[in-house]
Design a protein around this motif. Structure first.
Motif, PDB file in Angstrom:
ATOM      1  N   GLY A 186       0.815  -1.210   0.000  1.00 16.88           N
ATOM      2  CA  GLY A 186       0.000   0.000   0.000  1.00 16.88           C
ATOM      3  C   GLY A 186       0.844   1.253   0.000  1.00 16.88           C
ATOM      4  O   GLY A 186       1.992   1.248  -0.441  1.00 16.88           O
ATOM      5  N   LEU A 187       0.242   2.330   0.505  1.00 15.84           N
ATOM      6  CA  LEU A 187       0.924   3.623   0.596  1.00 15.84           C
ATOM      7  C   LEU A 187       0.716   4.185   1.992  1.00 15.84           C
ATOM      8  O   LEU A 187      -0.382   4.082   2.549  1.00 15.84           O
ATOM      9  CB  LEU A 187       0.369   4.609  -0.441  1.00 15.84           C
ATOM     10  CG  LEU A 187       0.548   4.238  -1.915  1.00 15.84           C
ATOM     11  CD1 LEU A 187      -0.194   5.238  -2.807  1.00 15.84           C
ATOM     12  CD2 LEU A 187       2.038   4.193  -2.288  1.00 15.84           C
ATOM     13  N   ASP A 188       1.782   4.754   2.552  1.00 15.60           N
ATOM     14  CA  ASP A 188       1.698   5.368   3.878  1.00 15.60           C
ATOM     15  C   ASP A 188       2.269   6.774   3.787  1.00 15.60           C
ATOM     16  O   ASP A 188       3.493   6.955   3.734  1.00 15.60           O
ATOM     17  CB  ASP A 188       2.470   4.519   4.898  1.00 15.60           C
ATOM     18  CG  ASP A 188       2.159   4.928   6.323  1.00 15.60           C
ATOM     19  OD1 ASP A 188       2.074   6.157   6.580  1.00 15.60           O
ATOM     20  OD2 ASP A 188       1.998   4.041   7.186  1.00 15.60           O
ATOM     21  N   HIS A 189       1.387   7.767   3.738  1.00 15.45           N
ATOM     22  CA  HIS A 189       1.831   9.161   3.656  1.00 15.45           C
ATOM     23  C   HIS A 189       1.869   9.830   5.022  1.00 15.45           C
ATOM     24  O   HIS A 189       2.009  11.031   5.140  1.00 15.45           O
ATOM     25  CB  HIS A 189       0.916   9.946   2.695  1.00 15.45           C
ATOM     26  CG  HIS A 189       1.093   9.550   1.267  1.00 15.45           C
ATOM     27  ND1 HIS A 189       0.303  10.022   0.255  1.00 15.45           N
ATOM     28  CD2 HIS A 189       2.001   8.724   0.671  1.00 15.45           C
ATOM     29  CE1 HIS A 189       0.687   9.491  -0.903  1.00 15.45           C
ATOM     30  NE2 HIS A 189       1.712   8.710  -0.673  1.00 15.45           N
ATOM     31  N   PHE A 190       1.751   9.008   6.067  1.00 18.64           N
ATOM     32  CA  PHE A 190       1.797   9.535   7.427  1.00 18.64           C
ATOM     33  C   PHE A 190       3.247   9.703   7.872  1.00 18.64           C
ATOM     34  O   PHE A 190       3.594  10.659   8.545  1.00 18.64           O
ATOM     35  CB  PHE A 190       1.056   8.577   8.364  1.00 18.64           C
ATOM     36  CG  PHE A 190       1.065   8.993   9.798  1.00 18.64           C
ATOM     37  CD1 PHE A 190       0.290  10.065  10.225  1.00 18.64           C
ATOM     38  CD2 PHE A 190       1.852   8.317  10.731  1.00 18.64           C
ATOM     39  CE1 PHE A 190       0.293  10.459  11.559  1.00 18.64           C
ATOM     40  CE2 PHE A 190       1.866   8.709  12.063  1.00 18.64           C
ATOM     41  CZ  PHE A 190       1.072   9.782  12.471  1.00 18.64           C
ATOM     42  N   ILE A 191       4.088   8.772   7.474  1.00 15.97           N
ATOM     43  CA  ILE A 191       5.493   8.821   7.867  1.00 15.97           C
ATOM     44  C   ILE A 191       6.228   9.759   6.908  1.00 15.97           C
ATOM     45  O   ILE A 191       6.392   9.441   5.730  1.00 15.97           O
ATOM     46  CB  ILE A 191       6.119   7.409   7.826  1.00 15.97           C
ATOM     47  CG1 ILE A 191       5.374   6.528   8.837  1.00 15.97           C
ATOM     48  CG2 ILE A 191       7.603   7.459   8.150  1.00 15.97           C
ATOM     49  CD1 ILE A 191       5.657   5.072   8.665  1.00 15.97           C
ATOM     50  N   PRO A 192       6.665  10.919   7.380  1.00 12.97           N
ATOM     51  CA  PRO A 192       7.199  11.936   6.467  1.00 12.97           C
ATOM     52  C   PRO A 192       8.542  11.566   5.863  1.00 12.97           C
ATOM     53  O   PRO A 192       8.896  12.046   4.793  1.00 12.97           O
ATOM     54  CB  PRO A 192       7.330  13.187   7.349  1.00 12.97           C
ATOM     55  CG  PRO A 192       7.323  12.703   8.750  1.00 12.97           C
ATOM     56  CD  PRO A 192       6.648  11.369   8.780  1.00 12.97           C
ATOM     57  N   ALA A 193       9.291  10.676   6.512  1.00  9.57           N
ATOM     58  CA  ALA A 193      10.662  10.419   6.061  1.00  9.57           C
ATOM     59  C   ALA A 193      10.725   9.554   4.801  1.00  9.57           C
ATOM     60  O   ALA A 193      11.740   9.502   4.132  1.00  9.57           O
ATOM     61  CB  ALA A 193      11.447   9.735   7.173  1.00  9.57           C
ATOM     62  N   THR A 194       9.654   8.853   4.474  1.00  6.70           N
ATOM     63  CA  THR A 194       9.774   7.884   3.384  1.00  6.70           C
ATOM     64  C   THR A 194       9.730   8.551   2.016  1.00  6.70           C
ATOM     65  O   THR A 194       9.144   9.610   1.827  1.00  6.70           O
ATOM     66  CB  THR A 194       8.668   6.815   3.448  1.00  6.70           C
ATOM     67  OG1 THR A 194       7.421   7.484   3.408  1.00  6.70           O
ATOM     68  CG2 THR A 194       8.756   5.971   4.701  1.00  6.70           C
ATOM     69  N   ASP A 195      10.353   7.896   1.062  1.00  4.95           N
ATOM     70  CA  ASP A 195      10.416   8.352  -0.317  1.00  4.95           C
ATOM     71  C   ASP A 195       9.124   7.930  -1.016  1.00  4.95           C
ATOM     72  O   ASP A 195       8.916   6.755  -1.299  1.00  4.95           O
ATOM     73  CB  ASP A 195      11.656   7.696  -0.955  1.00  4.95           C
ATOM     74  CG  ASP A 195      11.808   8.050  -2.429  1.00  4.95           C
ATOM     75  OD1 ASP A 195      10.825   8.502  -3.054  1.00  4.95           O
ATOM     76  OD2 ASP A 195      12.928   7.865  -2.945  1.00  4.95           O
ATOM     77  N   ARG A 196       8.257   8.906  -1.286  1.00  5.21           N
ATOM     78  CA  ARG A 196       6.927   8.565  -1.805  1.00  5.21           C
ATOM     79  C   ARG A 196       6.948   7.987  -3.210  1.00  5.21           C
ATOM     80  O   ARG A 196       6.132   7.137  -3.533  1.00  5.21           O
ATOM     81  CB  ARG A 196       6.021   9.800  -1.771  1.00  5.21           C
ATOM     82  CG  ARG A 196       5.628  10.145  -0.358  1.00  5.21           C
ATOM     83  CD  ARG A 196       4.502  11.145  -0.337  1.00  5.21           C
ATOM     84  NE  ARG A 196       4.233  11.526   1.039  1.00  5.21           N
ATOM     85  CZ  ARG A 196       3.370  12.440   1.413  1.00  5.21           C
ATOM     86  NH1 ARG A 196       2.677  13.100   0.491  1.00  5.21           N
ATOM     87  NH2 ARG A 196       3.179  12.707   2.689  1.00  5.21           N
ATOM     88  N   ASP A 197       7.874   8.457  -4.039  1.00  3.83           N
ATOM     89  CA  ASP A 197       7.940   7.914  -5.397  1.00  3.83           C
ATOM     90  C   ASP A 197       8.317   6.433  -5.374  1.00  3.83           C
ATOM     91  O   ASP A 197       7.757   5.624  -6.111  1.00  3.83           O
ATOM     92  CB  ASP A 197       8.966   8.688  -6.242  1.00  3.83           C
ATOM     93  CG  ASP A 197       8.475  10.102  -6.540  1.00  3.83           C
ATOM     94  OD1 ASP A 197       7.260  10.332  -6.430  1.00  3.83           O
ATOM     95  OD2 ASP A 197       9.319  10.957  -6.852  1.00  3.83           O
ATOM     96  N   ARG A 198       9.269   6.126  -4.490  1.00  2.00           N
ATOM     97  CA  ARG A 198       9.707   4.734  -4.376  1.00  2.00           C
ATOM     98  C   ARG A 198       8.578   3.863  -3.806  1.00  2.00           C
ATOM     99  O   ARG A 198       8.332   2.755  -4.280  1.00  2.00           O
ATOM    100  CB  ARG A 198      10.946   4.684  -3.471  1.00  2.00           C
ATOM    101  CG  ARG A 198      11.634   3.358  -3.440  1.00  2.00           C
ATOM    102  CD  ARG A 198      12.973   3.504  -2.716  1.00  2.00           C
ATOM    103  NE  ARG A 198      13.483   2.200  -2.331  1.00  2.00           N
ATOM    104  CZ  ARG A 198      14.093   1.384  -3.176  1.00  2.00           C
ATOM    105  NH1 ARG A 198      14.269   1.745  -4.423  1.00  2.00           N
ATOM    106  NH2 ARG A 198      14.526   0.205  -2.768  1.00  2.00           N
ATOM    107  N   GLN A 199       7.898   4.385  -2.792  1.00  2.00           N
ATOM    108  CA  GLN A 199       6.729   3.676  -2.237  1.00  2.00           C
ATOM    109  C   GLN A 199       5.719   3.362  -3.330  1.00  2.00           C
ATOM    110  O   GLN A 199       5.199   2.251  -3.426  1.00  2.00           O
ATOM    111  CB  GLN A 199       6.021   4.573  -1.212  1.00  2.00           C
ATOM    112  CG  GLN A 199       6.241   4.202   0.215  1.00  2.00           C
ATOM    113  CD  GLN A 199       5.196   4.863   1.119  1.00  2.00           C
ATOM    114  OE1 GLN A 199       4.017   4.946   0.788  1.00  2.00           O
ATOM    115  NE2 GLN A 199       5.653   5.334   2.261  1.00  2.00           N
ATOM    116  N   GLU A 200       5.449   4.369  -4.144  1.00  2.00           N
ATOM    117  CA  GLU A 200       4.446   4.221  -5.204  1.00  2.00           C
ATOM    118  C   GLU A 200       4.897   3.174  -6.224  1.00  2.00           C
ATOM    119  O   GLU A 200       4.102   2.345  -6.666  1.00  2.00           O
ATOM    120  CB  GLU A 200       4.226   5.579  -5.881  1.00  2.00           C
ATOM    121  CG  GLU A 200       3.130   5.560  -6.920  1.00  2.00           C
ATOM    122  CD  GLU A 200       1.992   6.521  -6.580  1.00  2.00           C
ATOM    123  OE1 GLU A 200       1.943   7.042  -5.454  1.00  2.00           O
ATOM    124  OE2 GLU A 200       1.154   6.731  -7.452  1.00  2.00           O
TER     125      GLU A 200
END
Ligand SMILES: [Zn+2]
Length: 262
Positions: free
Chosen positions: A98-112
């Motif tokens: 899934g996607l977790d936009h709560f944790i600010p440190a993570t790389d969102r593009d990589r998550q996606e």
């Protein structure tokens, strides 16, 4: 039969008494426990748990909060593990992804990118997915629609009623657990009433999301009957009815749960 559709039984919190916890859950009427994997490092552990305990089923996937420490090669290893696991009736889907936009440190593009690759994997093998969605409901919905996955469970659902409807339309059930046992959880309690019975499955998310009566303690799958009672009371339905329809829903969204195992 009660089904705990989301339980991290392989977690270190259960290292000392895992077999006892499983026995207590069985005695409490929890007939199936679904254990999602979260990263390459625990793929084997969840499969081994299922091999040892007839009530355990497992899924394979890379959780969004573990994407930062995963390598691209882990996606290849996951695909190979899934290709092997389809011969195992205890293996029932792809997750926890899934996607977790709560944790600010993570790389969102990589998550996606990891999320989309795992949705593709689910689609290629015609498997359902177990979704982790935090502050990212619309982004997850968009990708599930685009990749045309075959549904599954939106675990620990905590979005709006409108977002819930969209998950349901895409073939997902909404996972409800300890969070709804808190009287102040008004939005989640509203959602527990908002939909027809086909929309819901039950889960503990052990060892996390402890119910109100175990606040800040370790959660465990044997708490599921009491969580189911709270859900039944909220909906003004009797417990047997709730156990019946949440069981049927789990089998509908996770069809491999019906495979005879071991
Ligand atoms: Zn989880």
């Amino acid at each position: 039969m009660l089904i705990d559709t989301h339980c991290h039984l392989d977690a270190a919190e259960f290292a000392c008494d895992r077999d006892e916890v499983i026995r207590m859950a069985s005695e409490a009427g929890v007939g199936r426990i679904i254990v999602p994997s979260v990263e390459r490092g625990n793929f084997q552990a969840v499969a081994d748990l299922a091999a040892r305990h007839p009530c355990v089923r497992y899924t394979l996937g890379i959780h969004p909060i573990y994407v930062d420490r995963a390598s691209d090669e882990d996606l290849v290893i996951l695909r190979e593990a899934v290709a092997r696991a389809v011969a195992d009736p205890s293996f029932i889907g792809i997750g926890e992804i899934g996607l977790d936009h709560f944790i600010p440190a993570t790389d969102r593009d990589r998550q996606e990118r990891f999320f989309v690759e795992q949705l593709r994997l689910a689609r290629d093998f015609e498997l359902p997915v177990i979704l982790h969605v935090r502050r990212a409901q619309d982004a997850v919905l968009k990708q599930c629609r685009r990749m045309a996955v075959r549904g599954g469970i939106a675990h620990a659902f905590n979005g709006s009623e409108q977002q819930a409807s969209q998950f349901i339309d895409l073939g997902f059930a909404l996972g409800f657990g300890g969070a709804m046992t808190y009287e102040r959880a008004l939005q989640i309690r509203r959602l527990a009433l908002a939909f027809d019975r086909q929309a819901y499955v039950l889960e503990t998310d052990s060892p996390d999301i402890a119910p109100a009566w175990r606040y800040k303690q370790r959660n465990a799958p044997f708490e599921l009957p009491r969580i189911a009672s709270v859900f039944a009371d909220l909906r003004k339905q009797d417990l047997g009815t709730v156990i019946g329809f949440t069981h049927a829903n789990a089998l509908r969204v996770l069809p491999r749960l019906s495979l005879p195992s071991n």
